[in-house]
Write a protein that holds these residues in place. Structure first.
Motif, PDB file in Angstrom:
ATOM      1  N   GLN A 121       8.344 -30.305  17.133  1.00 47.17           N
ATOM      2  CA  GLN A 121       9.054 -30.393  18.413  1.00 47.17           C
ATOM      3  C   GLN A 121       8.446 -31.471  19.308  1.00 47.17           C
ATOM      4  OE1 GLN A 121       8.644 -26.190  19.408  1.00 47.17           O
ATOM      5  NE2 GLN A 121      10.866 -25.933  19.267  1.00 47.17           N
ATOM      6  N   THR A 122       7.130 -31.614  19.263  1.00 47.24           N
ATOM      7  CA  THR A 122       6.448 -32.624  20.075  1.00 47.24           C
ATOM      8  C   THR A 122       6.835 -34.027  19.622  1.00 47.24           C
ATOM      9  OG1 THR A 122       4.609 -31.097  20.495  1.00 47.24           O
ATOM     10  CG2 THR A 122       4.186 -33.453  20.880  1.00 47.24           C
ATOM     11  N   VAL A 123       6.855 -34.264  18.317  1.00 53.46           N
ATOM     12  CA  VAL A 123       7.258 -35.582  17.799  1.00 53.46           C
ATOM     13  C   VAL A 123       8.701 -35.878  18.211  1.00 53.46           C
ATOM     14  CG1 VAL A 123       7.738 -36.947  15.717  1.00 53.46           C
ATOM     15  CG2 VAL A 123       5.631 -35.608  15.866  1.00 53.46           C
ATOM     16  N   LEU A 124       9.581 -34.902  18.053  1.00 51.34           N
ATOM     17  CA  LEU A 124      10.990 -35.108  18.431  1.00 51.34           C
ATOM     18  C   LEU A 124      11.124 -35.434  19.919  1.00 51.34           C
ATOM     19  CD1 LEU A 124      12.686 -32.314  16.308  1.00 51.34           C
ATOM     20  CD2 LEU A 124      12.890 -34.799  15.968  1.00 51.34           C
ATOM     21  N   GLU A 125      10.359 -34.748  20.746  1.00 51.89           N
ATOM     22  CA  GLU A 125      10.394 -34.997  22.193  1.00 51.89           C
ATOM     23  C   GLU A 125       9.845 -36.390  22.514  1.00 51.89           C
ATOM     24  OE1 GLU A 125       7.895 -33.331  25.887  1.00 51.89           O
ATOM     25  OE2 GLU A 125       8.839 -31.755  24.679  1.00 51.89           O
ATOM     26  N   MET A 126       8.783 -36.783  21.815  1.00 52.70           N
ATOM     27  CA  MET A 126       8.142 -38.070  22.086  1.00 52.70           C
ATOM     28  C   MET A 126       8.955 -39.259  21.580  1.00 52.70           C
ATOM     29  SD  MET A 126       4.087 -37.196  21.706  1.00 52.70           S
ATOM     30  CE  MET A 126       3.550 -38.802  22.327  1.00 52.70           C
ATOM     31  N   LYS A 127       9.956 -39.009  20.747  1.00 54.73           N
ATOM     32  CA  LYS A 127      10.828 -40.088  20.269  1.00 54.73           C
ATOM     33  C   LYS A 127      11.586 -40.734  21.430  1.00 54.73           C
ATOM     34  CE  LYS A 127      12.940 -40.008  16.223  1.00 54.73           C
ATOM     35  NZ  LYS A 127      13.654 -39.651  15.000  1.00 54.73           N
ATOM     36  N   LYS A 128      11.769 -39.998  22.528  1.00 52.26           N
ATOM     37  CA  LYS A 128      12.427 -40.565  23.712  1.00 52.26           C
ATOM     38  C   LYS A 128      11.583 -41.712  24.275  1.00 52.26           C
ATOM     39  CE  LYS A 128      14.248 -36.023  24.803  1.00 52.26           C
ATOM     40  NZ  LYS A 128      13.824 -34.795  25.466  1.00 52.26           N
ATOM     41  N   GLU A 129      10.282 -41.516  24.268  1.00 54.70           N
ATOM     42  CA  GLU A 129       9.337 -42.512  24.780  1.00 54.70           C
ATOM     43  C   GLU A 129       8.972 -43.546  23.715  1.00 54.70           C
ATOM     44  OE1 GLU A 129       4.947 -42.353  26.969  1.00 54.70           O
ATOM     45  OE2 GLU A 129       6.010 -40.500  26.496  1.00 54.70           O
ATOM     46  N   TYR A 130       8.899 -43.097  22.462  1.00 55.28           N
ATOM     47  CA  TYR A 130       8.517 -43.955  21.334  1.00 55.28           C
ATOM     48  C   TYR A 130       9.600 -43.855  20.259  1.00 55.28           C
ATOM     49  CZ  TYR A 130       3.909 -43.360  23.543  1.00 55.28           C
ATOM     50  OH  TYR A 130       2.867 -43.315  24.433  1.00 55.28           O
ATOM     51  N   PRO A 131      10.700 -44.613  20.399  1.00 59.58           N
ATOM     52  CA  PRO A 131      11.826 -44.472  19.467  1.00 59.58           C
ATOM     53  C   PRO A 131      11.492 -44.842  18.015  1.00 59.58           C
ATOM     54  CG  PRO A 131      12.195 -46.284  21.007  1.00 59.58           C
ATOM     55  CD  PRO A 131      10.957 -45.585  21.452  1.00 59.58           C
ATOM     56  N   GLN A 132      10.355 -45.496  17.794  1.00 55.91           N
ATOM     57  CA  GLN A 132       9.959 -45.867  16.432  1.00 55.91           C
ATOM     58  C   GLN A 132       9.403 -44.680  15.629  1.00 55.91           C
ATOM     59  OE1 GLN A 132       8.246 -46.456  19.250  1.00 55.91           O
ATOM     60  NE2 GLN A 132       6.188 -47.251  18.899  1.00 55.91           N
ATOM     61  N   LEU A 133       9.117 -43.565  16.287  1.00 58.15           N
ATOM     62  CA  LEU A 133       8.562 -42.397  15.585  1.00 58.15           C
ATOM     63  C   LEU A 133       9.574 -41.824  14.605  1.00 58.15           C
ATOM     64  CD1 LEU A 133       6.674 -40.374  18.362  1.00 58.15           C
ATOM     65  CD2 LEU A 133       5.856 -42.243  16.929  1.00 58.15           C
ATOM     66  N   ARG A 134       9.061 -41.342  13.466  1.00 53.84           N
ATOM     67  CA  ARG A 134       9.889 -40.703  12.450  1.00 53.84           C
ATOM     68  C   ARG A 134       9.253 -39.365  12.073  1.00 53.84           C
ATOM     69  NH1 ARG A 134      12.728 -43.637  14.349  1.00 53.84           N
ATOM     70  NH2 ARG A 134      13.722 -45.494  13.538  1.00 53.84           N
ATOM     71  N   LEU A 135      10.063 -38.319  12.090  1.00 56.56           N
ATOM     72  CA  LEU A 135       9.596 -36.987  11.695  1.00 56.56           C
ATOM     73  C   LEU A 135      10.115 -36.679  10.304  1.00 56.56           C
ATOM     74  CD1 LEU A 135       8.203 -34.268  12.312  1.00 56.56           C
ATOM     75  CD2 LEU A 135      10.413 -33.490  13.232  1.00 56.56           C
ATOM     76  N   ILE A 136       9.187 -36.395   9.407  1.00 53.11           N
ATOM     77  CA  ILE A 136       9.521 -36.023   8.034  1.00 53.11           C
ATOM     78  C   ILE A 136       9.110 -34.576   7.830  1.00 53.11           C
ATOM     79  CG2 ILE A 136       9.084 -36.508   5.588  1.00 53.11           C
ATOM     80  CD1 ILE A 136       8.069 -39.351   7.232  1.00 53.11           C
ATOM     81  N   LEU A 137      10.064 -33.736   7.487  1.00 54.22           N
ATOM     82  CA  LEU A 137       9.748 -32.346   7.167  1.00 54.22           C
ATOM     83  C   LEU A 137       9.501 -32.252   5.672  1.00 54.22           C
ATOM     84  CD1 LEU A 137      12.297 -30.199   9.220  1.00 54.22           C
ATOM     85  CD2 LEU A 137       9.914 -30.732   9.763  1.00 54.22           C
ATOM     86  N   VAL A 138       8.322 -31.773   5.312  1.00 56.47           N
ATOM     87  CA  VAL A 138       7.995 -31.524   3.909  1.00 56.47           C
ATOM     88  C   VAL A 138       7.959 -30.008   3.769  1.00 56.47           C
ATOM     89  CG1 VAL A 138       6.314 -31.861   2.061  1.00 56.47           C
ATOM     90  CG2 VAL A 138       6.689 -33.681   3.750  1.00 56.47           C
ATOM     91  N   LEU A 139       8.995 -29.478   3.139  1.00 51.73           N
ATOM     92  CA  LEU A 139       9.201 -28.032   3.111  1.00 51.73           C
ATOM     93  C   LEU A 139       8.863 -27.451   1.743  1.00 51.73           C
ATOM     94  CD1 LEU A 139      12.553 -28.065   5.094  1.00 51.73           C
ATOM     95  CD2 LEU A 139      10.227 -27.783   5.970  1.00 51.73           C
TER      96      LEU A 139
END
Length: 157
Positions: A57-75
């Motif tokens: 959730q933190t990475v997703l929220e921070m994408k607003k400030e840092y659009p280059q971020l990518r969240l990969i879910l390894v399930l």
């Protein structure tokens, strides 16, 4: 800069008090902001309850400030949420819908799918951000494995 050095994985305990979550959330934002400055843009989370959910959730929220971020879910498996409460499943599905990539290490639950997931996260990362307060269990194993593989470890505790 190779892919591993641009990648950070998360590992942490499933059970955290509200106070622990608040403190971890603040520190997590600070650490991710520091890592972004170092060129880390890929963030791998295991999709578990507790710290994994907070980190995703933190990475997703921070994408607003840092659009280059990518969240990969390894399930660990497709049926990971089979015994979860409906409100936790709703949060999980929201994260899955908003992440950049989903990787399943196993189709169905197996006795070792969680370890396979944890090893996959570590083996594709250069940094491991953890919330580790016990020397036993899955988080402790993952941090031990990350140390053995030479990852930079950042414990938020």
């Amino acid at each position: 800069m190779d892919l591993k050095s641009k990648t950070c994985c998360f590992t942490g305990h499933r059970v955290m008090s509200d106070q622990e979550k608040q403190i971890a959330a603040v520190r997590l934002r600070q650490v991710i902001a520091e890592l972004v400055k170092e060129g880390v843009v890929y963030y791998g989370a295991g999709g578990a309850l507790g710290f994994d959910t907070l980190a995703a959730q933190t990475v997703l929220e921070m994408k607003k400030e840092y659009p280059q971020l990518r969240l990969i879910l390894v399930l660990p498996c497709e049926d990971q949420t089979r015994n979860w409460r409906s409100e936790d499943i709703e949060i999980y599905e929201d994260i899955k819908a908003r992440c950049d990539k989903v990787v399943y290490v196993s189709r169905r639950y197996t006795p070792n799918c969680m370890y396979k997931r944890n090893r996959h996260l570590v083996e594709h990362s250069g940094t491991c951000v953890c919330y580790l307060r016990r020397s036993t269990g899955g988080t402790a194993y993952t941090v031990w494995y990350a140390r053995r593989k030479g990852l930079h470890i950042i414990n938020l505790i």
